[in-house]
Design a protein around this motif. Structure first.
Motif, PDB file in Angstrom:
ATOM      1  N   PRO A  47      -0.316 -56.259 -45.708  1.00  0.00           N
ATOM      2  CA  PRO A  47      -0.881 -57.305 -44.835  1.00  0.00           C
ATOM      3  C   PRO A  47       0.134 -57.994 -43.934  1.00  0.00           C
ATOM      4  CG  PRO A  47      -0.864 -57.989 -47.146  1.00  0.00           C
ATOM      5  CD  PRO A  47      -0.552 -56.534 -47.130  1.00  0.00           C
ATOM      6  N   THR A  48       1.327 -58.255 -44.442  1.00  0.00           N
ATOM      7  CA  THR A  48       2.313 -58.970 -43.628  1.00  0.00           C
ATOM      8  C   THR A  48       2.819 -58.100 -42.491  1.00  0.00           C
ATOM      9  OG1 THR A  48       2.994 -60.223 -45.592  1.00  0.00           O
ATOM     10  CG2 THR A  48       4.445 -60.285 -43.681  1.00  0.00           C
ATOM     11  N   LEU A  49       3.225 -56.878 -42.807  1.00  0.00           N
ATOM     12  CA  LEU A  49       3.703 -55.963 -41.773  1.00  0.00           C
ATOM     13  C   LEU A  49       2.603 -55.629 -40.775  1.00  0.00           C
ATOM     14  CD1 LEU A  49       5.923 -53.633 -43.972  1.00  0.00           C
ATOM     15  CD2 LEU A  49       6.719 -55.021 -42.050  1.00  0.00           C
ATOM     16  N   THR A  50       1.359 -55.541 -41.249  1.00  0.00           N
ATOM     17  CA  THR A  50       0.239 -55.294 -40.336  1.00  0.00           C
ATOM     18  C   THR A  50       0.072 -56.458 -39.380  1.00  0.00           C
ATOM     19  OG1 THR A  50      -0.900 -53.920 -41.970  1.00  0.00           O
ATOM     20  CG2 THR A  50      -2.237 -54.843 -40.194  1.00  0.00           C
ATOM     21  N   GLU A  51       0.146 -57.669 -39.911  1.00  0.00           N
ATOM     22  CA  GLU A  51       0.003 -58.862 -39.076  1.00  0.00           C
ATOM     23  C   GLU A  51       1.130 -58.968 -38.058  1.00  0.00           C
ATOM     24  OE1 GLU A  51      -1.406 -63.477 -39.845  1.00  0.00           O
ATOM     25  OE2 GLU A  51      -0.022 -62.550 -41.275  1.00  0.00           O
ATOM     26  N   LEU A  52       2.285 -58.456 -38.424  1.00  0.00           N
ATOM     27  CA  LEU A  52       3.424 -58.481 -37.504  1.00  0.00           C
ATOM     28  C   LEU A  52       3.334 -57.401 -36.424  1.00  0.00           C
ATOM     29  CD1 LEU A  52       6.335 -59.131 -40.029  1.00  0.00           C
ATOM     30  CD2 LEU A  52       5.622 -60.652 -38.177  1.00  0.00           C
ATOM     31  N   GLY A  53       2.503 -56.376 -36.649  1.00  0.00           N
ATOM     32  CA  GLY A  53       2.301 -55.369 -35.609  1.00  0.00           C
ATOM     33  C   GLY A  53       2.623 -53.942 -35.993  1.00  0.00           C
ATOM     34  N   LEU A  54       2.844 -53.661 -37.289  1.00  0.00           N
ATOM     35  CA  LEU A  54       3.191 -52.301 -37.684  1.00  0.00           C
ATOM     36  C   LEU A  54       2.097 -51.306 -37.308  1.00  0.00           C
ATOM     37  CD1 LEU A  54       5.126 -50.336 -39.101  1.00  0.00           C
ATOM     38  CD2 LEU A  54       4.004 -50.915 -41.274  1.00  0.00           C
ATOM     39  N   ASN A  61      -1.935 -43.095 -32.837  1.00  0.00           N
ATOM     40  CA  ASN A  61      -2.013 -42.238 -34.020  1.00  0.00           C
ATOM     41  C   ASN A  61      -2.256 -43.133 -35.224  1.00  0.00           C
ATOM     42  OD1 ASN A  61      -1.852 -40.093 -35.790  1.00  0.00           O
ATOM     43  ND2 ASN A  61       0.379 -39.979 -35.743  1.00  0.00           N
ATOM     44  N   LEU A  62      -3.461 -43.651 -35.309  1.00  0.00           N
ATOM     45  CA  LEU A  62      -3.768 -44.729 -36.233  1.00  0.00           C
ATOM     46  C   LEU A  62      -3.645 -44.316 -37.698  1.00  0.00           C
ATOM     47  CD1 LEU A  62      -6.897 -46.288 -34.471  1.00  0.00           C
ATOM     48  CD2 LEU A  62      -4.548 -47.146 -34.464  1.00  0.00           C
ATOM     49  N   VAL A  63      -3.201 -45.268 -38.499  1.00  0.00           N
ATOM     50  CA  VAL A  63      -3.266 -45.180 -39.955  1.00  0.00           C
ATOM     51  C   VAL A  63      -4.360 -46.160 -40.373  1.00  0.00           C
ATOM     52  CG1 VAL A  63      -2.048 -45.610 -42.125  1.00  0.00           C
ATOM     53  CG2 VAL A  63      -0.831 -44.589 -40.184  1.00  0.00           C
ATOM     54  N   SER A  64      -5.397 -45.664 -41.023  1.00  0.00           N
ATOM     55  CA  SER A  64      -6.574 -46.496 -41.286  1.00  0.00           C
ATOM     56  C   SER A  64      -6.240 -47.739 -42.103  1.00  0.00           C
ATOM     57  CB  SER A  64      -7.646 -45.675 -42.006  1.00  0.00           C
ATOM     58  OG  SER A  64      -7.157 -45.176 -43.245  1.00  0.00           O
ATOM     59  N   GLN A  65      -5.267 -47.626 -43.000  1.00  0.00           N
ATOM     60  CA  GLN A  65      -4.896 -48.776 -43.837  1.00  0.00           C
ATOM     61  C   GLN A  65      -4.032 -49.789 -43.102  1.00  0.00           C
ATOM     62  OE1 GLN A  65      -4.426 -45.529 -44.525  1.00  0.00           O
ATOM     63  NE2 GLN A  65      -4.624 -45.065 -46.717  1.00  0.00           N
ATOM     64  N   LEU A  66      -3.545 -49.437 -41.901  1.00  0.00           N
ATOM     65  CA  LEU A  66      -2.685 -50.317 -41.106  1.00  0.00           C
ATOM     66  C   LEU A  66      -3.320 -50.501 -39.727  1.00  0.00           C
ATOM     67  CD1 LEU A  66       0.741 -48.632 -41.963  1.00  0.00           C
ATOM     68  CD2 LEU A  66      -0.273 -50.618 -43.089  1.00  0.00           C
ATOM     69  N   PRO A  67      -4.335 -51.331 -39.625  1.00  0.00           N
ATOM     70  CA  PRO A  67      -5.072 -51.445 -38.360  1.00  0.00           C
ATOM     71  C   PRO A  67      -4.283 -52.144 -37.258  1.00  0.00           C
ATOM     72  CG  PRO A  67      -5.812 -53.109 -39.918  1.00  0.00           C
ATOM     73  CD  PRO A  67      -4.865 -52.217 -40.673  1.00  0.00           C
ATOM     74  N   VAL A  68      -4.703 -51.883 -36.045  1.00  0.00           N
ATOM     75  CA  VAL A  68      -4.195 -52.629 -34.895  1.00  0.00           C
ATOM     76  C   VAL A  68      -4.730 -54.052 -34.971  1.00  0.00           C
ATOM     77  CG1 VAL A  68      -4.277 -52.825 -32.376  1.00  0.00           C
ATOM     78  CG2 VAL A  68      -4.049 -50.576 -33.451  1.00  0.00           C
ATOM     79  N   VAL A  69      -3.882 -55.049 -34.739  1.00  0.00           N
ATOM     80  CA  VAL A  69      -4.323 -56.443 -34.742  1.00  0.00           C
ATOM     81  C   VAL A  69      -4.315 -56.969 -33.314  1.00  0.00           C
ATOM     82  CG1 VAL A  69      -3.656 -56.969 -37.111  1.00  0.00           C
ATOM     83  CG2 VAL A  69      -1.960 -57.181 -35.300  1.00  0.00           C
ATOM     84  N   GLU A  70      -5.289 -57.779 -33.001  1.00  0.00           N
ATOM     85  CA  GLU A  70      -5.463 -58.244 -31.625  1.00  0.00           C
ATOM     86  C   GLU A  70      -4.359 -59.200 -31.189  1.00  0.00           C
ATOM     87  OE1 GLU A  70      -8.863 -60.526 -28.903  1.00  0.00           O
ATOM     88  OE2 GLU A  70      -9.393 -59.614 -30.834  1.00  0.00           O
ATOM     89  N   ASP A  71      -3.956 -60.104 -32.082  1.00  0.00           N
ATOM     90  CA  ASP A  71      -2.922 -61.088 -31.754  1.00  0.00           C
ATOM     91  C   ASP A  71      -1.814 -61.026 -32.801  1.00  0.00           C
ATOM     92  OD1 ASP A  71      -4.253 -62.316 -29.462  1.00  0.00           O
ATOM     93  OD2 ASP A  71      -5.689 -63.087 -30.928  1.00  0.00           O
ATOM     94  N   PRO A  72      -0.928 -60.043 -32.707  1.00  0.00           N
ATOM     95  CA  PRO A  72       0.132 -59.898 -33.712  1.00  0.00           C
ATOM     96  C   PRO A  72       1.107 -61.075 -33.684  1.00  0.00           C
ATOM     97  CG  PRO A  72       0.568 -58.476 -31.839  1.00  0.00           C
ATOM     98  CD  PRO A  72      -0.810 -59.044 -31.620  1.00  0.00           C
ATOM     99  N   LEU A  73       1.677 -61.375 -34.837  1.00  0.00           N
ATOM    100  CA  LEU A  73       2.663 -62.446 -34.919  1.00  0.00           C
ATOM    101  C   LEU A  73       4.032 -61.989 -34.432  1.00  0.00           C
ATOM    102  CD1 LEU A  73       1.887 -64.044 -38.420  1.00  0.00           C
ATOM    103  CD2 LEU A  73       1.176 -64.835 -36.156  1.00  0.00           C
ATOM    104  N   GLY A  74       4.247 -60.686 -34.387  1.00  0.00           N
ATOM    105  CA  GLY A  74       5.556 -60.173 -34.012  1.00  0.00           C
ATOM    106  C   GLY A  74       5.537 -59.356 -32.736  1.00  0.00           C
ATOM    107  N   TYR A  75       6.713 -59.140 -32.197  1.00  0.00           N
ATOM    108  CA  TYR A  75       6.920 -58.187 -31.118  1.00  0.00           C
ATOM    109  C   TYR A  75       7.137 -56.831 -31.773  1.00  0.00           C
ATOM    110  CZ  TYR A  75       7.628 -62.263 -28.113  1.00  0.00           C
ATOM    111  OH  TYR A  75       7.460 -63.438 -27.421  1.00  0.00           O
ATOM    112  N   TYR A  76       6.492 -55.817 -31.273  1.00  0.00           N
ATOM    113  CA  TYR A  76       6.494 -54.538 -31.983  1.00  0.00           C
ATOM    114  C   TYR A  76       6.723 -53.376 -31.015  1.00  0.00           C
ATOM    115  CZ  TYR A  76       1.813 -54.356 -29.995  1.00  0.00           C
ATOM    116  OH  TYR A  76       0.761 -54.368 -29.105  1.00  0.00           O
TER     117      TYR A  76
END
Length: 278
Positions: A47-54, A61-76
């Motif tokens: 969850p944390t890495l996902t929220e940051l933009g992983l 090339n999506l990983v289903s368990q690591l979704p794209v987030v609309e407003d990430p907390l990090g620069y990625y």
């Protein structure tokens, strides 16, 4: 924006997909992160890495368990190694070395030299000869990640200037032994520690999460030539965006050099991405 301290978290061995020169290193199709999640049926999340933009790094090339987030907390973004060899320690040198006016040197000692009174450099890693050659940095040899995190959290709550570099030693060991379940468990632990670290950071801190090499355990080649993750978190600016593709791991060292007013030669290969936050 005033940044006084940089924390570099090296998730060594974590790659995110074959790089543009993968064919030169028998790594076509390599994807450490993608294969890890594709080969498990368990509902594992970071969850944390996902929220940051992983997950956002892998929007093509999506990983289903690591979704794209609309407003990430990090620069990625993603970053690649350009070294002509693919040894495990090549990326470390490429990340932290820079070209001064007279020679190639490490940004580690240079951060201290830039301001010997205020700046300090703390290196948390298992034994690396490269670190032992840095005479002005405080080099703490730790052989397990429990000790790395204990030292990291203790240091993070101290408002100081300089640089902390922490290298995860469990991930490379688990990759070498092809322990996929253990590797995923370690990523889950790391994800939780990153969340705690973010809560401990000061507004004048910068967190850089990356990897110095990749090692897809499903491949016979070791290490594998892949793009590496690049995530930057600023407590003072939680509106992240894409950093795109960075063409050399030395961009990290160049960014650190610019932050601490270290003089870099015009012919230096790395290029600072500090302007992305201004």
């Amino acid at each position: 924006m005033k940044i006084k301290r940089v924390i570099i978290l090296d998730l060594a061995s974590l790659g995110i997909g074959e790089s543009g020169d993968a064919n030169r290193f028998d790594s076509v199709g390599a994807d450490t992160l993608g294969h890890l999640f594709a080969d498990t049926s368990e509902d594992i999340t970071l969850p944390t890495l996902t929220e940051l933009g992983l997950g956002s790094i892998r929007y093509q090339n999506l990983v289903s368990q690591l979704p794209v987030v609309e407003d990430p907390l990090g620069y990625y973004g993603k970053i690649q190694i350009t070294a002509p060899n693919n040894e495990m320690h090549s990326g470390l040198r490429e990340m932290l070395d820079y070209q001064s006016s007279i020679r190639t040197t490490s940004v580690l000692d240079s951060v201290v030299e830039a301001n010997p009174v205020d700046n300090n450099v703390l290196l948390l890693s298992n034994y690396q000869s490269y670190f032992s050659n840095q005479i002005k940095a405080q080099n703490v040899h730790v052989n397990d990640d429990v000790s790395v995190w204990w030292s990291m959290h203790r240091e993070a709550i101290r408002q100081r200037s300089g640089l902390i570099y922490a290298r995860m030693s469990s991930l490379p060991r688990l990759a070498n032994s092809a322990n996929q379940r253990g590797y995923l468990d370690e990523l889950i632990q790391i994800d939780g520690h990153i969340q705690r670290l973010m809560n401990e950071m000061f507004s004048t801190d910068m967190l850089i999460i990356t990897s110095s090499f990749a090692n897809d355990m499903s491949f016979p080649t070791s290490p594998t030539r892949e793009y590496l993750p690049l995530i930057v978190y600023l407590p003072s600016n939680r509106a992240g965006k894409s950093l795109g593709i960075r063409r050399i791991l030395g961009d990290i060292g160049a960014t650190v050099a610019e932050l601490f007013n270290v003089e870099v030669a015009d012919k230096n290969h790395g290029h600072s991405f500090l302007r992305e936050f201004i």
